[in-house]
Structures are given as C-alpha cells and as structure tokens.
Design a protein around this motif. Structure first.
Motif, PDB file in Angstrom:
ATOM      1  N   ALA A  57       0.923  -1.329  -0.028  1.00  0.00           N
ATOM      2  CA  ALA A  57      -0.023   0.017   0.148  1.00  0.00           C
ATOM      3  C   ALA A  57       0.845   1.281   0.021  1.00  0.00           C
ATOM      4  CB  ALA A  57      -0.822   0.035   1.385  1.00  0.00           C
ATOM      5  N   LEU A  58       1.677   1.359   0.805  1.00  0.00           N
ATOM      6  CA  LEU A  58       2.787   2.404   0.974  1.00  0.00           C
ATOM      7  C   LEU A  58       3.638   2.603  -0.433  1.00  0.00           C
ATOM      8  CD1 LEU A  58       4.316   2.048   4.372  1.00  0.00           C
ATOM      9  CD2 LEU A  58       2.322   3.693   3.743  1.00  0.00           C
ATOM     10  N   LEU A  59       4.002   1.643  -1.017  1.00  0.00           N
ATOM     11  CA  LEU A  59       4.747   1.680  -2.319  1.00  0.00           C
ATOM     12  C   LEU A  59       3.728   2.353  -3.350  1.00  0.00           C
ATOM     13  CD1 LEU A  59       6.918  -1.546  -2.675  1.00  0.00           C
ATOM     14  CD2 LEU A  59       7.753   0.688  -2.546  1.00  0.00           C
ATOM     15  N   GLY A  60       2.404   1.655  -3.352  1.00  0.00           N
ATOM     16  CA  GLY A  60       1.546   2.350  -4.305  1.00  0.00           C
ATOM     17  C   GLY A  60       1.378   3.697  -4.155  1.00  0.00           C
ATOM     18  N   VAL A  61       1.047   4.239  -2.894  1.00  0.00           N
ATOM     19  CA  VAL A  61       0.889   5.658  -2.620  1.00  0.00           C
ATOM     20  C   VAL A  61       2.205   6.522  -3.407  1.00  0.00           C
ATOM     21  CG1 VAL A  61       0.403   7.134  -1.266  1.00  0.00           C
ATOM     22  CG2 VAL A  61      -0.861   5.281  -1.007  1.00  0.00           C
ATOM     23  N   LEU A  62       3.255   6.050  -2.783  1.00  0.00           N
ATOM     24  CA  LEU A  62       4.836   6.583  -3.493  1.00  0.00           C
ATOM     25  C   LEU A  62       4.885   6.615  -4.904  1.00  0.00           C
ATOM     26  CD1 LEU A  62       6.916   5.037  -0.675  1.00  0.00           C
ATOM     27  CD2 LEU A  62       6.186   7.595  -0.725  1.00  0.00           C
ATOM     28  N   MET A  63       4.259   5.508  -5.561  1.00  0.00           N
ATOM     29  CA  MET A  63       4.250   5.665  -6.950  1.00  0.00           C
ATOM     30  C   MET A  63       3.553   6.714  -7.793  1.00  0.00           C
ATOM     31  SD  MET A  63       4.449   1.389  -7.866  1.00  0.00           S
ATOM     32  CE  MET A  63       5.846   0.494  -7.463  1.00  0.00           C
ATOM     33  N   LEU A  64       2.144   6.894  -6.967  1.00  0.00           N
ATOM     34  CA  LEU A  64       1.415   7.760  -7.569  1.00  0.00           C
ATOM     35  C   LEU A  64       1.537   9.189  -7.179  1.00  0.00           C
ATOM     36  CD1 LEU A  64      -1.976   5.436  -7.107  1.00  0.00           C
ATOM     37  CD2 LEU A  64      -0.580   5.827  -9.247  1.00  0.00           C
ATOM     38  N   ARG A  65       2.139   9.446  -6.069  1.00  0.00           N
ATOM     39  CA  ARG A  65       2.252  10.668  -5.454  1.00  0.00           C
ATOM     40  C   ARG A  65       3.649  11.335  -5.131  1.00  0.00           C
ATOM     41  NH1 ARG A  65      -3.349  12.246  -2.331  1.00  0.00           N
ATOM     42  NH2 ARG A  65      -2.387  14.347  -2.954  1.00  0.00           N
ATOM     43  N   GLY A  66       4.589  10.631  -5.296  1.00  0.00           N
ATOM     44  CA  GLY A  66       6.009  11.086  -5.211  1.00  0.00           C
ATOM     45  C   GLY A  66       6.217  11.011  -3.556  1.00  0.00           C
ATOM     46  N   ALA A  67       7.377  11.711  -3.283  1.00  0.00           N
ATOM     47  CA  ALA A  67       7.778  11.652  -1.828  1.00  0.00           C
ATOM     48  C   ALA A  67       6.716  12.453  -0.959  1.00  0.00           C
ATOM     49  CB  ALA A  67       8.991  12.660  -1.758  1.00  0.00           C
ATOM     50  N   GLN A  68       6.851  11.484   0.421  1.00  0.00           N
ATOM     51  CA  GLN A  68       5.897  12.209   1.438  1.00  0.00           C
ATOM     52  C   GLN A  68       6.348  11.681   2.638  1.00  0.00           C
ATOM     53  OE1 GLN A  68       1.808  10.357  -0.157  1.00  0.00           O
ATOM     54  NE2 GLN A  68       3.089   9.826  -1.547  1.00  0.00           N
ATOM     55  N   THR A  69       5.685  12.288   3.577  1.00  0.00           N
ATOM     56  CA  THR A  69       5.845  12.163   5.047  1.00  0.00           C
ATOM     57  C   THR A  69       5.204  10.797   5.411  1.00  0.00           C
ATOM     58  OG1 THR A  69       4.156  13.588   5.962  1.00  0.00           O
ATOM     59  CG2 THR A  69       6.306  14.634   5.385  1.00  0.00           C
ATOM     60  N   PRO A  70       5.465  10.454   6.558  1.00  0.00           N
ATOM     61  CA  PRO A  70       4.809   9.136   7.194  1.00  0.00           C
ATOM     62  C   PRO A  70       3.438   9.496   7.344  1.00  0.00           C
ATOM     63  CG  PRO A  70       7.016   9.246   8.098  1.00  0.00           C
ATOM     64  CD  PRO A  70       6.919  10.516   7.362  1.00  0.00           C
ATOM     65  N   GLY A  71       3.097  10.725   7.962  1.00  0.00           N
ATOM     66  CA  GLY A  71       1.846  11.320   8.198  1.00  0.00           C
ATOM     67  C   GLY A  71       0.841  11.431   6.705  1.00  0.00           C
ATOM     68  N   LEU A  98       1.385   9.635   4.277  1.00  0.00           N
ATOM     69  CA  LEU A  98       1.425   8.372   3.743  1.00  0.00           C
ATOM     70  C   LEU A  98       0.241   7.533   4.575  1.00  0.00           C
ATOM     71  CD1 LEU A  98       5.062   7.619   3.324  1.00  0.00           C
ATOM     72  CD2 LEU A  98       3.486   7.206   1.412  1.00  0.00           C
ATOM     73  N   LYS A  99       0.172   7.774   5.896  1.00  0.00           N
ATOM     74  CA  LYS A  99      -0.974   6.892   6.744  1.00  0.00           C
ATOM     75  C   LYS A  99      -2.151   7.469   6.322  1.00  0.00           C
ATOM     76  CE  LYS A  99      -2.449   6.005  11.385  1.00  0.00           C
ATOM     77  NZ  LYS A  99      -3.921   6.204  10.964  1.00  0.00           N
ATOM     78  N   GLN A 100      -2.241   8.871   5.951  1.00  0.00           N
ATOM     79  CA  GLN A 100      -3.626   9.281   5.540  1.00  0.00           C
ATOM     80  C   GLN A 100      -3.964   8.702   4.226  1.00  0.00           C
ATOM     81  OE1 GLN A 100      -3.711  13.686   5.424  1.00  0.00           O
ATOM     82  NE2 GLN A 100      -5.955  13.764   4.893  1.00  0.00           N
ATOM     83  N   ARG A 101      -2.973   9.066   3.018  1.00  0.00           N
ATOM     84  CA  ARG A 101      -3.492   8.644   1.815  1.00  0.00           C
ATOM     85  C   ARG A 101      -3.436   7.346   1.468  1.00  0.00           C
ATOM     86  NH1 ARG A 101       0.655  13.414  -0.248  1.00  0.00           N
ATOM     87  NH2 ARG A 101      -0.677  14.962   0.158  1.00  0.00           N
ATOM     88  N   SER A 102      -2.880   6.204   2.442  1.00  0.00           N
ATOM     89  CA  SER A 102      -2.933   4.893   2.242  1.00  0.00           C
ATOM     90  C   SER A 102      -4.138   4.221   3.016  1.00  0.00           C
ATOM     91  CB  SER A 102      -1.607   4.146   2.707  1.00  0.00           C
ATOM     92  OG  SER A 102      -1.481   4.331   4.111  1.00  0.00           O
ATOM     93  N   GLU A 103      -4.970   5.020   3.639  1.00  0.00           N
ATOM     94  CA  GLU A 103      -6.234   4.501   4.442  1.00  0.00           C
ATOM     95  C   GLU A 103      -7.125   3.622   3.358  1.00  0.00           C
ATOM     96  OE1 GLU A 103      -8.041   7.404   6.386  1.00  0.00           O
ATOM     97  OE2 GLU A 103      -6.517   7.424   8.038  1.00  0.00           O
ATOM     98  N   ARG A 104      -7.370   3.903   2.273  1.00  0.00           N
ATOM     99  CA  ARG A 104      -8.142   3.126   1.283  1.00  0.00           C
ATOM    100  C   ARG A 104      -7.663   1.989   0.869  1.00  0.00           C
ATOM    101  NH1 ARG A 104      -9.172   6.256  -3.728  1.00  0.00           N
ATOM    102  NH2 ARG A 104      -7.058   6.649  -3.597  1.00  0.00           N
TER     103      ARG A 104
END
Length: 206
Positions: A95-109, A111-117
């Motif tokens: 899930a984290l890799l998927g969000v990083l692939m789609l939205r670039g560099a991010q903070t853990p906070g 990533l937690k919010q954007r990976s909830e789905r």
C-alpha cells in the motif's frame, strides 16, 4: 534498465485499484488508462494514450511485475499486478509503495492518511515500521526534512526518475539500496533470459 515513470504509474494504479475498486479488478486497458490519467491522488497529472499504457504493460510483464489475464466470465484482456510475489512485500508495504508511486515523496503522516483506502494502519508507528522495512531492502529512500517540516520524507526507489534521478537519500539508506538494486537487476536479467527462451521455444527455434 530501471522502470520508467510510465511503468511506475501503471503498476501504481493497479495496486491502488485492486484495493479501492476490487469488483472492477483486474483492469481493462481502457480502465487502466483512465486510472493513470485521473486528476485526483496523482502527482503529476498525466495524459497517456492506450498505446503508451500498453507498451508499459509489455515491459512490466517482462519484469514479472504484471500479467495479462481475463476477467471472470469475460474474454476481455485485463491486467493484474504481481508486486507482492516480485518484491516479497506484505499488504501494508505494498500500500505504501503504491501511494509513493502515484504521488511522489511524502512524510509518514501523509502516507498514513493517503494509504487508508488501501490498508488500515493502526497508527503512525505501524507506518514507520513498514517504511523502515522498505528502506532496509532498498525499495524506499529516506530524505532529510524540508525547512519548516517536522517529519522526514520517503520516496520509492523502484524507478520512474527523470534525468536527475532521485533526490539524495541519507547515507544510512545508500548501501542497502545499492545492494538490493543490483540483486533486482540480476533477477530481471534472469527473467528476461527465461522469457526469451520461452519465446524461442514457442517459435520452434529452441
């Protein structure tokens, strides 16, 4: 050769849609194109045509990251991702890799919010633990804090970089990233050789 930005966007969309729209997964070529080009939850927003997406899928299949399949009760050509098998990651890491692939560099906070789905992390510590595991295997880089930010940022290292490459990671992440990247390249070369052998056999050249 590392995956380009188009391949990273395509496989990231497959990861996302498998979790968020399971009834429509695997995805048809048109559905995958629309997923790549959507304006929400994407950085940057792109405008790929079907030929571009299809070519990326061909390259991803050679890497062992995606596979052509058929939908239930349908003869339509559909596609699924094989990242857990290819990389040995669990649901949270994927899930984290998927969000990083789609939205670039991010903070853990973020990533937690954007990976909830995609995956329900119980708390920020669980996100951090998953990120640490990805950093250790060279799939993700840890970046220094930006001015005014309290959190480190994380970026996927699987590919998709421009001419300048990824931003410099902190030194602690570099040795693992280098070692794992070499291992991954060796595996991809073996997969390409195996695929070539199968093609030759199918053509009666073997």
């Amino acid at each position: 050769m590392e995956p380009d930005a188009i391949e990273i966007r395509v496989v990231g969309c497959l990861i996302e849609k498998q979790r968020t729209t399971p009834d429509a997964y695997p995805l048809s070529l048109n559905s995958l194109r629309l997923a790549c080009n959507q304006s929400t939850n994407r950085e940057p927003v792109v405008d790929y045509d079907e030929v571009t997406v299809s070519e990326a899928l061909r390259r991803l299949a050679l890497r062992g990251w995606t596979r052509l399949t058929s939908g239930a009760g349908s003869r339509a050509r559909k596609y699924r991702q094989l990242m857990p098998e290819a990389l040995g990651v669990d649901d949270g890491e994927l899930a984290l890799l998927g969000v990083l692939m789609l939205r670039g560099a991010q903070t853990p906070g973020e990533l937690k919010q954007r990976s909830e789905r995609l995956h329900g992390f119980p708390d920020l510590a669980a996100v951090q633990a998953a990120l640490d595991g990805l950093v250790e295997r060279g799939y993700v880089a840890r970046h220094e804090r930006r001015p005014g930010q309290k959190e480190l940022r994380y970026e996927q290292l699987l590919g998709g970089f421009g001419d300048e490459g990824p931003e410099p990671a902190v030194a602690a992440a570099a040795p693992a990233a280098t070692e794992d990247r070499l291992t991954r390249l060796e595996r991809e070369l073996a997969e390409l050789r195996a695929e070539l052998g199968r093609l030759r056999e199918a053509l009666g050249e073997g």
